[in-house]
Design an enzyme around this catalytic site. Structure first.
Site, PDB file in Angstrom:
ATOM      1  N   SER A   1       0.863  -1.184   0.000  1.00 37.81           N
ATOM      2  CA  SER A   1       0.000   0.000   0.000  1.00 37.81           C
ATOM      3  C   SER A   1       0.895   1.229   0.000  1.00 37.81           C
ATOM      4  O   SER A   1       2.068   1.146   0.391  1.00 37.81           O
ATOM      5  CB  SER A   1      -0.852   0.003   1.273  1.00 37.81           C
TER       6      SER A   1
ATOM      7  N   TYR B   1      -2.891  -0.915  10.302  1.00 39.99           N
ATOM      8  CA  TYR B   1      -2.696  -1.087   8.860  1.00 39.99           C
ATOM      9  C   TYR B   1      -1.324  -0.549   8.434  1.00 39.99           C
ATOM     10  O   TYR B   1      -0.580  -1.206   7.695  1.00 39.99           O
ATOM     11  CB  TYR B   1      -3.819  -0.353   8.122  1.00 39.99           C
TER      12      TYR B   1
HETATM   13  P1  NAD Z   1     -11.342  -6.382  -0.728  1.00 35.93           P
HETATM   14  O1  NAD Z   1     -12.025  -6.240   0.588  1.00 35.93           O
HETATM   15  O2  NAD Z   1     -12.091  -6.114  -1.978  1.00 35.93           O
HETATM   16  O3  NAD Z   1     -10.679  -7.808  -0.850  1.00 35.93           O
HETATM   17  C1  NAD Z   1      -9.950  -8.386   0.206  1.00 35.93           C
HETATM   18  C2  NAD Z   1      -9.841  -9.874  -0.026  1.00 35.93           C
HETATM   19  O4  NAD Z   1      -9.132 -10.429   1.091  1.00 35.93           O
HETATM   20  C3  NAD Z   1     -11.214 -10.580  -0.074  1.00 35.93           C
HETATM   21  O5  NAD Z   1     -11.182 -11.620  -1.038  1.00 35.93           O
HETATM   22  C4  NAD Z   1     -11.335 -11.176   1.320  1.00 35.93           C
HETATM   23  O6  NAD Z   1     -12.139 -12.346   1.385  1.00 35.93           O
HETATM   24  C5  NAD Z   1      -9.879 -11.531   1.593  1.00 35.93           C
HETATM   25  N1  NAD Z   1      -9.651 -11.712   3.019  1.00 35.93           N
HETATM   26  C6  NAD Z   1      -9.873 -10.838   4.036  1.00 35.93           C
HETATM   27  N2  NAD Z   1      -9.604 -11.441   5.205  1.00 35.93           N
HETATM   28  C7  NAD Z   1      -9.197 -12.704   4.923  1.00 35.93           C
HETATM   29  C8  NAD Z   1      -8.795 -13.805   5.704  1.00 35.93           C
HETATM   30  N3  NAD Z   1      -8.756 -13.742   7.040  1.00 35.93           N
HETATM   31  N4  NAD Z   1      -8.465 -14.953   5.068  1.00 35.93           N
HETATM   32  C9  NAD Z   1      -8.523 -15.057   3.718  1.00 35.93           C
HETATM   33  N5  NAD Z   1      -8.901 -14.043   2.933  1.00 35.93           N
HETATM   34  C10 NAD Z   1      -9.233 -12.880   3.526  1.00 35.93           C
HETATM   35  O7  NAD Z   1     -10.055  -5.423  -0.615  1.00 35.93           O
HETATM   36  P2  NAD Z   1      -9.043  -4.821  -1.699  1.00 35.93           P
HETATM   37  O8  NAD Z   1      -9.212  -3.353  -1.669  1.00 35.93           O
HETATM   38  O9  NAD Z   1      -9.127  -5.545  -2.986  1.00 35.93           O
HETATM   39  O10 NAD Z   1      -7.657  -5.123  -0.973  1.00 35.93           O
HETATM   40  C11 NAD Z   1      -6.736  -6.091  -1.423  1.00 35.93           C
HETATM   41  C12 NAD Z   1      -5.354  -5.719  -0.901  1.00 35.93           C
HETATM   42  O11 NAD Z   1      -4.960  -4.468  -1.453  1.00 35.93           O
HETATM   43  C13 NAD Z   1      -5.279  -5.567   0.614  1.00 35.93           C
HETATM   44  O12 NAD Z   1      -4.078  -6.123   1.095  1.00 35.93           O
HETATM   45  C14 NAD Z   1      -5.287  -4.070   0.812  1.00 35.93           C
HETATM   46  O13 NAD Z   1      -4.662  -3.684   1.998  1.00 35.93           O
HETATM   47  C15 NAD Z   1      -4.515  -3.632  -0.414  1.00 35.93           C
HETATM   48  N6  NAD Z   1      -4.737  -2.244  -0.784  1.00 35.93           N
HETATM   49  C16 NAD Z   1      -5.978  -1.802  -1.106  1.00 35.93           C
HETATM   50  C17 NAD Z   1      -6.145  -0.462  -1.456  1.00 35.93           C
HETATM   51  C18 NAD Z   1      -7.479   0.103  -1.824  1.00 35.93           C
HETATM   52  O14 NAD Z   1      -7.587   1.323  -1.933  1.00 35.93           O
HETATM   53  N7  NAD Z   1      -8.489  -0.711  -2.072  1.00 35.93           N
HETATM   54  C19 NAD Z   1      -5.047   0.412  -1.455  1.00 35.93           C
HETATM   55  C20 NAD Z   1      -3.807  -0.083  -1.110  1.00 35.93           C
HETATM   56  C21 NAD Z   1      -3.655  -1.408  -0.783  1.00 35.93           C
END
Ligand code: NAD
Length: 255
Positions: A137, A150
């Site tokens: 991130s 986080y």
């Molecule tokens: P999302 O909520 O759409 O997806 C998260 C995924 O992780 C889902 O499939 C969920 O089931 C899975 N997950 C959560 N807890 C879990 C567990 N205990 N065991 C197994 N699976 C689990 O979120 P996203 O925005 O697609 O985020 C994905 C990654 O990208 C994360 O690591 C997040 O920190 C990172 N990220 C997101 C953003 C953003 O703006 N969306 C920005 C920077 C980084």
């Protein structure tokens, strides 16, 4: 034919990456907690004519992570690419931050990266090829208030990324992290409401004044951009690129 594991591959960024990898002919293990995970895997397989298996392993439990990797090795044959993407968020001031959210965020966003990487390591080392891609991130590089767990977890992922790059170097294993700015996924949708409460603002104000405030390019990052970066990092030609924290954040970390 190459094989990849994508944790959290049944929603948001992970699902977007899964689509691009399947379209390029990768067989996949997609993991996630979504109830329709099996259906998502079946649809990906059908659409792209590749093998896609689903694992509901909970990234909070190291033994389930090891079983997930074993399942991929047994059913797909071996693992070329591991994408550590599963993650959760909780937004609250430090004095109100619930201990159980701290533990869960550290376990899912950081420790799972270690456990999954450790589990794929012997196979990658034996084959002299491996690509570990951590979805970190902008918060692996910069801090924001109300996100103590986080930011700590993602900075921890930066440390894991660099150590694995060093240890993987003699074995053809690279490890890099992609550092996205805000991407409009279910994780961010939930945060908009939380941030509005924490900052005492309307949701529209949070998007403009808190989220995109830090991104000079005033747009959410597209999942497609992250998927294409991951595809490049997974390729044979990216063998010299390792230990890097790669921002795709609309200019956030340039400040
Ligand atoms: P999302 O909520 O759409 O997806 C998260 C995924 O992780 C889902 O499939 C969920 O089931 C899975 N997950 C959560 N807890 C879990 C567990 N205990 N065991 C197994 N699976 C689990 O979120 P996203 O925005 O697609 O985020 C994905 C990654 O990208 C994360 O690591 C997040 O920190 C990172 N990220 C997101 C953003 C953003 O703006 N969306 C920005 C920077 C980084």
């Amino acid at each position: 034919m190459k094989n990849a594991i994508i944790t959290g591959g049944t929603s948001g960024i992970g699902l977007g990456i899964a689509r691009l990898f399947a379209a390029q002919g990768y067989n996949l293990l997609v993991n996630g907690l979504e109830q329709n995970g099996q259906q998502i895997a079946d649809e990906l397989a059908q659409e792209h004519e590749v093998r896609v298996i689903f694992s509901s392993a909970n990234m909070q439990h190291s033994e389930q992570i090891r079983e997930m990797v074993q399942q991929a090795e047994q059913e797909l044959g071996h693992v070329d690419v591991l994408i550590n993407n599963a993650g959760i968020q909780h937004v609250a001031p430090v004095d109100e931050f619930p201990e159980d959210r701290w533990d869960a965020i550290i376990a899912i966003n950081m420790s799972a990266t270690f456990h999954a990487s450790k589990a794929v390591w012997p196979g990658m080392k034996a084959r002299g090829f491996g690509r570990i891609i951590n979805i970190a991130s902008a918060h692996a590089l910069r801090a924001s208030e109300y996100k103590v767990a986080y930011v700590a977890a993602k900075h921890g992922v930066a440390g894991i990324t660099k150590v694995l790059a060093l240890e993987g170097a003699p074995h053809g294993i690279t490890c890099n992290a992609i550092c996205p700015g805000y991407v409009r996924t279910p994780l961010v949708e939930a945060q908009i409401a939380d941030q509005a409460r924490a900052h005492q603002m309307s949701e529209t104000e949070v998007i403009a004044k808190v989220m995109l405030k830090k991104q000079p390019i005033k747009q959410f990052v597209e999942v497609q951009a992250l998927g294409n970066m991951a595809l490049y990092l997974a390729s044979e030609t990216a063998g010299q690129l390792t230990g890097a924290m790669l921002p795709v954040d609309g200019g956030w970390s340039a400040q």
